[in-house]
Design a protein around this motif. Structure first.
Motif, PDB file in Angstrom:
ATOM      1  N   UNK A 122     -28.435  37.496  47.900  1.00  0.00           N
ATOM      2  CA  UNK A 122     -27.629  37.415  47.702  1.00  0.00           C
ATOM      3  C   UNK A 122     -28.637  35.812  47.557  1.00  0.00           C
ATOM      4  N   UNK A 123     -28.527  35.196  46.152  1.00  0.00           N
ATOM      5  CA  UNK A 123     -28.494  34.261  46.278  1.00  0.00           C
ATOM      6  C   UNK A 123     -28.745  32.478  45.871  1.00  0.00           C
ATOM      7  N   UNK A 124     -28.939  31.858  46.034  1.00  0.00           N
ATOM      8  CA  UNK A 124     -28.180  30.595  45.620  1.00  0.00           C
ATOM      9  C   UNK A 124     -29.922  29.901  45.121  1.00  0.00           C
ATOM     10  N   UNK A 136     -24.889  22.475  37.564  1.00  0.00           N
ATOM     11  CA  UNK A 136     -26.587  23.512  38.361  1.00  0.00           C
ATOM     12  C   UNK A 136     -26.109  24.227  39.058  1.00  0.00           C
ATOM     13  N   UNK A 137     -24.995  24.730  39.669  1.00  0.00           N
ATOM     14  CA  UNK A 137     -24.603  26.387  40.517  1.00  0.00           C
ATOM     15  C   UNK A 137     -25.018  27.439  40.106  1.00  0.00           C
ATOM     16  N   UNK A 138     -26.043  27.744  40.766  1.00  0.00           N
ATOM     17  CA  UNK A 138     -26.443  29.563  39.906  1.00  0.00           C
ATOM     18  C   UNK A 138     -26.179  30.369  41.348  1.00  0.00           C
ATOM     19  N   UNK A 139     -25.530  30.097  41.777  1.00  0.00           N
ATOM     20  CA  UNK A 139     -25.410  31.670  42.162  1.00  0.00           C
ATOM     21  C   UNK A 139     -25.122  33.427  42.068  1.00  0.00           C
ATOM     22  N   UNK A 140     -26.070  33.963  42.903  1.00  0.00           N
ATOM     23  CA  UNK A 140     -26.853  35.214  41.914  1.00  0.00           C
ATOM     24  C   UNK A 140     -26.565  36.276  43.000  1.00  0.00           C
ATOM     25  N   UNK A 141     -25.313  37.704  42.785  1.00  0.00           N
ATOM     26  CA  UNK A 141     -25.604  38.443  43.980  1.00  0.00           C
ATOM     27  C   UNK A 141     -26.182  39.996  43.789  1.00  0.00           C
ATOM     28  N   UNK A 142     -27.199  40.724  43.570  1.00  0.00           N
ATOM     29  CA  UNK A 142     -27.811  41.711  43.811  1.00  0.00           C
ATOM     30  C   UNK A 142     -27.821  42.659  44.196  1.00  0.00           C
ATOM     31  N   UNK A 183     -29.775  41.760  52.669  1.00  0.00           N
ATOM     32  CA  UNK A 183     -31.321  41.755  52.646  1.00  0.00           C
ATOM     33  C   UNK A 183     -31.530  40.249  53.032  1.00  0.00           C
ATOM     34  N   UNK A 184     -31.477  40.060  52.362  1.00  0.00           N
ATOM     35  CA  UNK A 184     -30.938  38.459  51.943  1.00  0.00           C
ATOM     36  C   UNK A 184     -30.065  37.899  51.266  1.00  0.00           C
ATOM     37  N   UNK A 185     -29.719  36.058  52.196  1.00  0.00           N
ATOM     38  CA  UNK A 185     -28.509  35.838  52.080  1.00  0.00           C
ATOM     39  C   UNK A 185     -28.253  33.904  52.231  1.00  0.00           C
ATOM     40  N   UNK A 186     -28.970  33.998  50.616  1.00  0.00           N
ATOM     41  CA  UNK A 186     -28.863  31.839  50.758  1.00  0.00           C
ATOM     42  C   UNK A 186     -27.917  31.508  50.093  1.00  0.00           C
ATOM     43  N   UNK A 195     -20.726  36.006  50.799  1.00  0.00           N
ATOM     44  CA  UNK A 195     -21.318  36.785  49.895  1.00  0.00           C
ATOM     45  C   UNK A 195     -18.840  37.504  49.494  1.00  0.00           C
ATOM     46  N   UNK A 196     -18.252  37.402  50.282  1.00  0.00           N
ATOM     47  CA  UNK A 196     -17.282  37.768  49.534  1.00  0.00           C
ATOM     48  C   UNK A 196     -16.417  37.214  48.263  1.00  0.00           C
ATOM     49  N   UNK A 197     -16.590  35.724  48.766  1.00  0.00           N
ATOM     50  CA  UNK A 197     -16.064  33.952  48.368  1.00  0.00           C
ATOM     51  C   UNK A 197     -16.729  34.651  46.486  1.00  0.00           C
ATOM     52  N   UNK A 198     -17.834  34.476  46.521  1.00  0.00           N
ATOM     53  CA  UNK A 198     -19.015  34.639  45.114  1.00  0.00           C
ATOM     54  C   UNK A 198     -18.362  35.685  44.451  1.00  0.00           C
TER      55      UNK A 198
END
Length: 149
Positions: free
Chosen positions: A140-142, A80-86, A4-7, A12-15
């Motif tokens: 997936x959000x940065x 400060x890295x915050x990578x979120x995948x829901x 739906x979203x990927x910033x 995505x695979x790398x995370x």
């Protein structure tokens, strides 16, 4: 799987290939939400989790309500890295696949099985299975920030 979203600044695979915790969201028999932090393996566009079918209640919850959610967060306060995948989707409990389970455990415990914690060195298929989560939607959000510390 509908992304739906990927910033994210990376794919995505790398995370999802990083040895992070995932948080499995399920519903109790009464409908109350529950969250379980677990090790996982991202493979074949599914999240795989080693599932204790005897002592852990999340397997019973999944069997009753397969509609589940998974979150993976890579957080580093120093950078400060915050990578979120829901993800939202469905989960099933599958028989133990020793080969897949070993790939999952190597991510967290290292390549030398003789050095693993005894709890994971030999899994009994009467007790252990695999939880297979198939995502229907992904966000997936940065959400990184400039650290002030």
């Amino acid at each position: 799987m509908d992304v739906v979203e990927n910033t994210l600044p990376t794919d995505l695979e790398t995370v999802l290939e990083r040895p992070l915790f995932c948080f499995l969201g399920t519903a109790s028999p009464e409908g109350s939400p529950r969250v379980s932090p677990l090790w996982y393996l991202w493979e074949d566009e599914c999240i795989w989790i080693i599932a204790d079918t005897v002592e852990k209640s999340y397997t019973t919850r999944v069997a009753r309500h397969p509609e589940t959610a998974v979150a993976v967060v890579d957080f580093d306060p120093g950078s400060g890295r915050v990578h979120h995948v829901g993800m939202r989707g469905t989960a099933t409990i599958e028989p133990l696949d020793d080969v897949r389970a070993e790939r999952l455990l190597r991510r967290y415990l290292g390549p030398d099985r003789s050095e693993w914690d005894d709890r994971f060195a030999s899994l009994d298929s009467d007790r252990w299975g695999l939880l297979r989560f198939e995502p229907a939607t992904v966000v997936a959000r940065d959400q990184s920030f400039s650290p002030s510390l």
